[in-house]
Design a protein around this motif. Structure first.
Motif, PDB file in Angstrom:
ATOM      1  N   UNK A 172       0.861  -1.178   0.000  1.00  0.00           N
ATOM      2  CA  UNK A 172       0.000   0.000   0.000  1.00  0.00           C
ATOM      3  C   UNK A 172       0.897   1.228   0.000  1.00  0.00           C
ATOM      4  N   UNK A 173       0.313   2.378   0.076  1.00  0.00           N
ATOM      5  CA  UNK A 173       1.023   3.634  -0.077  1.00  0.00           C
ATOM      6  C   UNK A 173       0.693   4.578   1.063  1.00  0.00           C
ATOM      7  N   UNK A 174       1.635   5.454   1.385  1.00  0.00           N
ATOM      8  CA  UNK A 174       1.341   6.519   2.337  1.00  0.00           C
ATOM      9  C   UNK A 174       0.199   7.351   1.765  1.00  0.00           C
ATOM     10  N   UNK A 175      -0.684   7.808   2.636  1.00  0.00           N
ATOM     11  CA  UNK A 175      -1.899   8.502   2.214  1.00  0.00           C
ATOM     12  C   UNK A 175      -1.729  10.021   2.227  1.00  0.00           C
ATOM     13  N   UNK A 176      -2.454  10.694   1.322  1.00  0.00           N
ATOM     14  CA  UNK A 176      -2.494  12.155   1.332  1.00  0.00           C
ATOM     15  C   UNK A 176      -3.217  12.601   2.594  1.00  0.00           C
ATOM     16  N   UNK A 177      -2.650  13.558   3.283  1.00  0.00           N
ATOM     17  CA  UNK A 177      -3.290  14.118   4.474  1.00  0.00           C
ATOM     18  C   UNK A 177      -4.226  15.256   4.101  1.00  0.00           C
ATOM     19  N   UNK A 178      -5.271  15.417   4.914  1.00  0.00           N
ATOM     20  CA  UNK A 178      -6.036  16.652   4.861  1.00  0.00           C
ATOM     21  C   UNK A 178      -5.105  17.755   5.362  1.00  0.00           C
ATOM     22  N   UNK A 179      -5.354  18.987   4.928  1.00  0.00           N
ATOM     23  CA  UNK A 179      -4.546  20.136   5.320  1.00  0.00           C
ATOM     24  C   UNK A 179      -5.414  21.087   6.127  1.00  0.00           C
ATOM     25  N   UNK A 180      -4.815  21.692   7.156  1.00  0.00           N
ATOM     26  CA  UNK A 180      -5.506  22.691   7.965  1.00  0.00           C
ATOM     27  C   UNK A 180      -4.651  23.950   7.986  1.00  0.00           C
ATOM     28  N   UNK A 181      -5.200  25.041   7.475  1.00  0.00           N
ATOM     29  CA  UNK A 181      -4.513  26.329   7.541  1.00  0.00           C
ATOM     30  C   UNK A 181      -4.792  26.927   8.923  1.00  0.00           C
ATOM     31  N   UNK A 182      -3.707  27.248   9.641  1.00  0.00           N
ATOM     32  CA  UNK A 182      -3.853  27.802  10.995  1.00  0.00           C
ATOM     33  C   UNK A 182      -2.618  28.619  11.340  1.00  0.00           C
ATOM     34  N   UNK A 183      -2.824  29.768  11.906  1.00  0.00           N
ATOM     35  CA  UNK A 183      -1.749  30.635  12.399  1.00  0.00           C
ATOM     36  C   UNK A 183      -0.683  30.890  11.330  1.00  0.00           C
ATOM     37  N   UNK A 184      -1.130  31.131  10.105  1.00  0.00           N
ATOM     38  CA  UNK A 184      -0.212  31.492   9.030  1.00  0.00           C
ATOM     39  C   UNK A 184       0.566  30.343   8.419  1.00  0.00           C
ATOM     40  N   UNK A 185       0.201  29.096   8.741  1.00  0.00           N
ATOM     41  CA  UNK A 185       0.915  27.948   8.185  1.00  0.00           C
ATOM     42  C   UNK A 185      -0.083  26.860   7.782  1.00  0.00           C
ATOM     43  N   UNK A 186       0.352  25.994   6.882  1.00  0.00           N
ATOM     44  CA  UNK A 186      -0.425  24.803   6.530  1.00  0.00           C
ATOM     45  C   UNK A 186       0.076  23.638   7.372  1.00  0.00           C
ATOM     46  N   UNK A 187      -0.855  22.939   8.011  1.00  0.00           N
ATOM     47  CA  UNK A 187      -0.557  21.818   8.890  1.00  0.00           C
ATOM     48  C   UNK A 187      -1.202  20.570   8.316  1.00  0.00           C
ATOM     49  N   UNK A 188      -0.560  19.434   8.483  1.00  0.00           N
ATOM     50  CA  UNK A 188      -1.167  18.151   8.134  1.00  0.00           C
ATOM     51  C   UNK A 188      -2.095  17.734   9.266  1.00  0.00           C
ATOM     52  N   UNK A 189      -3.255  17.215   8.913  1.00  0.00           N
ATOM     53  CA  UNK A 189      -4.174  16.690   9.923  1.00  0.00           C
ATOM     54  C   UNK A 189      -3.699  15.275  10.250  1.00  0.00           C
ATOM     55  N   UNK A 190      -3.020  15.118  11.388  1.00  0.00           N
ATOM     56  CA  UNK A 190      -2.367  13.858  11.745  1.00  0.00           C
ATOM     57  C   UNK A 190      -3.155  13.035  12.752  1.00  0.00           C
ATOM     58  N   UNK A 191      -4.218  13.593  13.303  1.00  0.00           N
ATOM     59  CA  UNK A 191      -5.006  12.834  14.260  1.00  0.00           C
ATOM     60  C   UNK A 191      -6.360  13.460  14.481  1.00  0.00           C
ATOM     61  N   UNK A 192      -7.355  12.609  14.751  1.00  0.00           N
ATOM     62  CA  UNK A 192      -8.725  13.065  14.991  1.00  0.00           C
ATOM     63  C   UNK A 192      -9.269  12.281  16.175  1.00  0.00           C
TER      64      UNK A 192
END
Length: 184
Positions: free
Chosen positions: A1-21
């Motif tokens: 299988x392959x590493x998955x594309x993360x959702x992105x969250x723009x916050x405090x002037x930067x783009x963050x990967x959504x790594x946990x919910x």
């Protein structure tokens, strides 16, 4: 299988990967009548969301999606061709949909390349900077810098976080299930 594309969250002037919910549901294209299919081995869910935390609230700002059939308007937005096809058939921008999520989100950035594994979603401890954003009905209630605790976890589990030779079928299956889950 392959590493998955993360959702992105723009916050405090930067783009963050959504790594946990941890908590309720985030945006699901099916809730808007979109029939999604896998985009590629790097996106088995068939969609990637771009969220934004602004004005103390969580919003869905964009969506790249692999649809079965024609791409309809979404919440009044006409789809465009995705910039990077990668199996996606439509891209929506400027959605500005408030997401009434309650729970926690782990936002991560500065991935540590030496920890890359070609499988699933990468957990938050594989990033140098991690924030936990707690929300109630889509409104931010607390933001905690978790970078130090994640570094502590990393020092204990890096290198032993995947099955080794001689692992049982059950151990391998449990690892795959963890790799494709963003729950924390």
């Amino acid at each position: 299988m392959t590493a998955q594309f993360n959702d992105i969250v723009a916050y405090a002037g930067a783009d963050w990967s959504l790594a946990g919910v941890d908590g309720g549901d985030l945006f699901d294209p099916a809730s808007q009548g979109l029939r999604v299919r896998a985009a590629s081995t790097a996106c088995w869910r068939g969609f990637v969301c771009r969220y934004e935390l602004r004005d103390n609230a969580l919003y869905l700002d964009g969506l790249d999606v692999a649809l079965e059939g024609e791409a309809p308007p979404l919440l009044g937005k006409v789809p465009r061709e995705p910039e990077m096809a990668l199996g996606f058939t439509a891209a929506y921008e400027g959605i500005a949909l408030h997401v009434p999520f309650s729970g926690g989100l782990l936002l991560a950035r500065d991935f540590l390349l030496e920890l890359y594994v070609h499988m699933g979603f990468h957990p938050a401890w594989k990033y140098a900077h991690v924030l936990e954003v707690e929300l109630e009905a889509g409104r931010i209630s607390r933001v905690t810098d978790c970078s130090k605790p994640m570094a502590d976890i990393r020092s204990h589990v890096a290198g032993i976080d995947q099955p080794g030779p001689g692992s049982s079928h059950e151990e391998i299956q449990a690892w795959v299930e963890r790799a494709f889950s963003r729950k924390y």
